[in-house]
Motif scaffolding. Structure first.
Motif, PDB file in Angstrom:
ATOM      1  N   GLN A 197      49.130 -39.054 -39.028  1.00  0.00           N
ATOM      2  CA  GLN A 197      48.124 -38.162 -38.152  1.00  0.00           C
ATOM      3  C   GLN A 197      46.898 -38.902 -38.120  1.00  0.00           C
ATOM      4  OE1 GLN A 197      46.768 -34.366 -38.694  1.00  0.00           O
ATOM      5  NE2 GLN A 197      47.753 -33.730 -36.717  1.00  0.00           N
ATOM      6  N   GLN A 245      50.303 -32.162 -25.428  1.00  0.00           N
ATOM      7  CA  GLN A 245      50.282 -31.160 -26.320  1.00  0.00           C
ATOM      8  C   GLN A 245      49.471 -31.652 -27.488  1.00  0.00           C
ATOM      9  OE1 GLN A 245      50.700 -27.546 -26.557  1.00  0.00           O
ATOM     10  NE2 GLN A 245      50.978 -27.777 -24.307  1.00  0.00           N
ATOM     11  N   LEU A 246      48.333 -32.195 -27.347  1.00  0.00           N
ATOM     12  CA  LEU A 246      47.427 -32.990 -28.366  1.00  0.00           C
ATOM     13  C   LEU A 246      45.836 -32.280 -28.632  1.00  0.00           C
ATOM     14  CD1 LEU A 246      48.628 -36.639 -27.777  1.00  0.00           C
ATOM     15  CD2 LEU A 246      49.151 -35.159 -29.899  1.00  0.00           C
ATOM     16  N   GLY A 247      45.893 -32.238 -29.570  1.00  0.00           N
ATOM     17  CA  GLY A 247      44.158 -32.028 -29.412  1.00  0.00           C
ATOM     18  C   GLY A 247      43.254 -32.710 -28.523  1.00  0.00           C
ATOM     19  N   LEU A 299      46.302 -25.714 -24.757  1.00  0.00           N
ATOM     20  CA  LEU A 299      47.136 -26.200 -26.106  1.00  0.00           C
ATOM     21  C   LEU A 299      47.886 -25.033 -26.615  1.00  0.00           C
ATOM     22  CD1 LEU A 299      47.463 -28.701 -27.982  1.00  0.00           C
ATOM     23  CD2 LEU A 299      45.324 -27.772 -29.334  1.00  0.00           C
ATOM     24  N   TRP A 300      49.107 -24.992 -26.523  1.00  0.00           N
ATOM     25  CA  TRP A 300      49.902 -23.917 -27.155  1.00  0.00           C
ATOM     26  C   TRP A 300      49.249 -23.244 -28.278  1.00  0.00           C
ATOM     27  CZ3 TRP A 300      53.248 -19.759 -27.240  1.00  0.00           C
ATOM     28  CH2 TRP A 300      54.196 -19.727 -26.039  1.00  0.00           C
ATOM     29  N   HIS A 351      49.595 -22.292 -32.187  1.00  0.00           N
ATOM     30  CA  HIS A 351      50.316 -22.776 -33.178  1.00  0.00           C
ATOM     31  C   HIS A 351      49.465 -22.560 -34.618  1.00  0.00           C
ATOM     32  CE1 HIS A 351      47.459 -26.105 -31.980  1.00  0.00           C
ATOM     33  NE2 HIS A 351      47.453 -26.383 -33.408  1.00  0.00           N
ATOM     34  N   GLU A 384      48.655 -24.835 -37.769  1.00  0.00           N
ATOM     35  CA  GLU A 384      48.464 -26.135 -37.960  1.00  0.00           C
ATOM     36  C   GLU A 384      49.371 -26.894 -38.596  1.00  0.00           C
ATOM     37  OE1 GLU A 384      46.208 -27.270 -35.992  1.00  0.00           O
ATOM     38  OE2 GLU A 384      45.908 -29.441 -36.602  1.00  0.00           O
ATOM     39  N   ASP A 397      54.729 -31.765 -34.590  1.00  0.00           N
ATOM     40  CA  ASP A 397      54.198 -32.069 -33.307  1.00  0.00           C
ATOM     41  C   ASP A 397      53.793 -33.478 -32.899  1.00  0.00           C
ATOM     42  OD1 ASP A 397      51.384 -32.545 -33.501  1.00  0.00           O
ATOM     43  OD2 ASP A 397      51.714 -30.716 -35.067  1.00  0.00           O
ATOM     44  N   SER A 428      51.361 -35.233 -32.477  1.00  0.00           N
ATOM     45  CA  SER A 428      50.179 -35.759 -33.227  1.00  0.00           C
ATOM     46  C   SER A 428      50.653 -36.661 -34.438  1.00  0.00           C
ATOM     47  CB  SER A 428      49.016 -35.048 -33.603  1.00  0.00           C
ATOM     48  OG  SER A 428      49.245 -34.090 -34.599  1.00  0.00           O
ATOM     49  N   ASP A 483      55.185 -22.841 -34.456  1.00  0.00           N
ATOM     50  CA  ASP A 483      54.738 -23.384 -33.466  1.00  0.00           C
ATOM     51  C   ASP A 483      55.608 -23.525 -32.228  1.00  0.00           C
ATOM     52  OD1 ASP A 483      53.430 -25.399 -31.623  1.00  0.00           O
ATOM     53  OD2 ASP A 483      53.306 -26.954 -33.237  1.00  0.00           O
ATOM     54  N   TYR A 518      55.885 -24.037 -29.368  1.00  0.00           N
ATOM     55  CA  TYR A 518      56.075 -25.088 -28.304  1.00  0.00           C
ATOM     56  C   TYR A 518      57.258 -26.270 -28.895  1.00  0.00           C
ATOM     57  CZ  TYR A 518      55.260 -28.793 -25.036  1.00  0.00           C
ATOM     58  OH  TYR A 518      55.499 -29.541 -23.842  1.00  0.00           O
ATOM     59  N   PHE A 519      57.128 -26.482 -30.391  1.00  0.00           N
ATOM     60  CA  PHE A 519      58.097 -27.415 -30.679  1.00  0.00           C
ATOM     61  C   PHE A 519      59.183 -26.806 -31.657  1.00  0.00           C
ATOM     62  CE2 PHE A 519      54.204 -29.500 -30.111  1.00  0.00           C
ATOM     63  CZ  PHE A 519      54.316 -30.798 -29.506  1.00  0.00           C
ATOM     64  N   ARG A 565      37.674 -31.913 -37.186  1.00  0.00           N
ATOM     65  CA  ARG A 565      38.603 -31.097 -37.963  1.00  0.00           C
ATOM     66  C   ARG A 565      38.949 -31.618 -39.371  1.00  0.00           C
ATOM     67  NH1 ARG A 565      43.956 -30.966 -35.062  1.00  0.00           N
ATOM     68  NH2 ARG A 565      44.314 -33.065 -36.138  1.00  0.00           N
TER      69      ARG A 565
HETATM   70  N1  LIG Z   1      51.710 -26.546 -30.141  1.00  0.00           N
HETATM   71  C1  LIG Z   1      51.155 -27.503 -30.296  1.00  0.00           C
HETATM   72  N2  LIG Z   1      50.711 -28.277 -29.424  1.00  0.00           N
HETATM   73  N3  LIG Z   1      51.032 -28.204 -31.328  1.00  0.00           N
HETATM   74  C2  LIG Z   1      50.242 -29.588 -31.585  1.00  0.00           C
HETATM   75  C3  LIG Z   1      48.962 -29.279 -31.722  1.00  0.00           C
HETATM   76  C4  LIG Z   1      47.884 -30.491 -31.913  1.00  0.00           C
HETATM   77  C5  LIG Z   1      47.769 -31.187 -33.147  1.00  0.00           C
HETATM   78  N4  LIG Z   1      47.497 -30.477 -34.294  1.00  0.00           N
HETATM   79  C6  LIG Z   1      46.886 -32.463 -33.100  1.00  0.00           C
HETATM   80  O1  LIG Z   1      46.177 -32.574 -33.796  1.00  0.00           O
HETATM   81  O2  LIG Z   1      46.800 -33.062 -31.988  1.00  0.00           O
END
Ligand SMILES: NC(=[NH2+])NCCC[C@H](N)C(=O)O
Ligand SMILES: O=C(O)CCC(=O)C(=O)O
Ligand SMILES: [Fe+2]
Length: 347
Positions: free
Chosen positions: A116, A135-137, A144-145, A147, A149, A201, A203, A258, A260-261, A324
């Motif tokens: 990541q 579905q990314l930061g 963003l659904w 979740h 982390e 996810d 990322s 999470d 979404y996934f 983060r």
């Molecule tokens: N449900 C989700 N969209 N999960 C993914 C979250 C985003 C992920 N932590 C990121 O750094 O991009």
């Protein structure tokens, strides 16, 4: 949600400490700084250490809190970057990032993922062009659904901290917990059983690695990062142990999900119905929190989920910008996935 507002004296004490640290280190990713961060953190004002200690040890709060008041100089931090891969802001936001790691060190050990954001410990969250719908930061036009982390991973963080550097359009982070009274006894039981599977996810996918790093491991099949992506791909094909989405105390369960996934369970209607009820219950508790520049938002990744509302990105250097960091209470549990005992990067 509880909030600690720094006093003038506390801000000035923090600034002296940061000045001392930045006279020794010019990168927040410096190994020696990361190792010694827990020592420096003991020099933070008492009230901050007490606030974080209570958040860590007394789980009667809502699983999130904010330390606000650290002044962000909007000019000094520079423009919101267009990508995290260059770390162009490394020096401009050094103090703010160091403070993020110090707060993290009061909760546990900060760490990163080789898969990541190229293995950096401090992550960037801002909109990136062409990620709008992801579905990314770094997404924006899709919400963003919510979740936990890195819910897919057994070594996921106990806590995450978000630092807000810029949020001109007051885009909300969303936070939600579970009130177990909202579920039936049989549902709770099904959710405590290993009936579920969470895919990594996006990322963590190889397609989000920078070209620079991809090149550095070219033609080296035994490169450790190459092997990490192979593990992710395997997890993505659902070849892994099933997990429970609730664990710990049945009266006050910890969360691991999470949605979404996670795919529909086609051959376990009872577990699927319980899961749907869980998602509905959490969904009904979701609250928006609008982070302001200088807010450090501590999140208990076992007790609350988080996400983000959608917004319009402008890519003009003034977009919303957070940092983060991930924190674990126990580095040793991931020793089989770290190359040395001191490495903070999970492979
Ligand atoms: N449900 C989700 N969209 N999960 C993914 C979250 C985003 C992920 N932590 C990121 O750094 O991009
Ligand atoms: O942008 C936010 O407020 C939250 C982002 C987030 O949850 C993530 O990137 O994993
Ligand atoms: Fe997140």
């Amino acid at each position: 949600m509880s909030r600690l507002v720094l006093s003038h004296q506390e801000i000035s004490d923090i600034q002296s400490l940061l000045k001392d640290i930045t006279s020794h280190y010019n990168s927040v990713e410096d190994h020696d700084f990361i190792k010694d961060s827990c020592l420096y953190a003991q020099e933070l004002p008492w009230r901050i250490r007490e606030f974080i200690n209570n958040f860590r040890l007394i789980e009667n709060n809502l699983g999130t809190c904010i330390i606000s008041g650290y002044p962000i100089d909007d000019y000094k931090i520079g423009l919101t970057p267009s990508h995290w891969k260059w770390k162009a802001d490394a020096l401009h936001t050094l103090e703010e990032q160091i403070l993020l790691v110090l707060y993290g060190s009061l909760l546990g050990e900060v760490f990163g993922w080789s898969t990541q954001q190229d293995g950096y410990i401090v992550h960037d969250i801002f909109p990136i062009q062409s990620h709008e719908n992801e579905q990314l930061g770094s997404g924006s036009s899709q919400s963003l659904w919510w979740h936990n982390e890195d819910a897919f991973h057994p070594y996921r963080a106990d806590y995450v901290i978000f630092l807000c550097l810029r949020n001109p359009d007051k885009v909300a982070t969303t936070i939600g917990n579970l009130n177990v009274e909202q579920l039936k006894k049989e549902q709770i039981q099904a959710l405590f059983e290993p009936n579920f599977y969470i895919r990594p996810d996006e990322s963590h996918l190889e397609k989000n690695e920078s070209e620079i790093r991809k090149k550095s491991r070219e033609n080296d099949g035994s490169n450790l990062i190459t092997l990490s992506y192979e593990k992710i791909n395997k997890m993505n094909s659902c070849a892994g142990d099933k997990i429970s989405v609730l664990f710990g105390s049945p009266e006050s369960p910890y969360l691991r999900l999470d949605p979404y996934f996670m795919d529909q369970l086609n051959n376990n209607e009872e577990a699927q119905n319980a899961f749907d009820a869980l998602v509905r219950a959490i969904d009904g508790n979701i609250e928006p929190i609008t982070l302001q520049p200088g807010d450090y938002c501590l999140i208990d990744n076992f007790r609350v989920v988080h996400g983000r509302n959608s917004f319009k990105a402008n890519y003009d250097g003034k977009d919303r910008w957070l940092k983060r960091v991930n924190i674990t209470k126990d580095l040793r549990k991931s020793r089989d996935s770290r190359s040395t005992s001191t490495s903070r990067i999970i492979l």
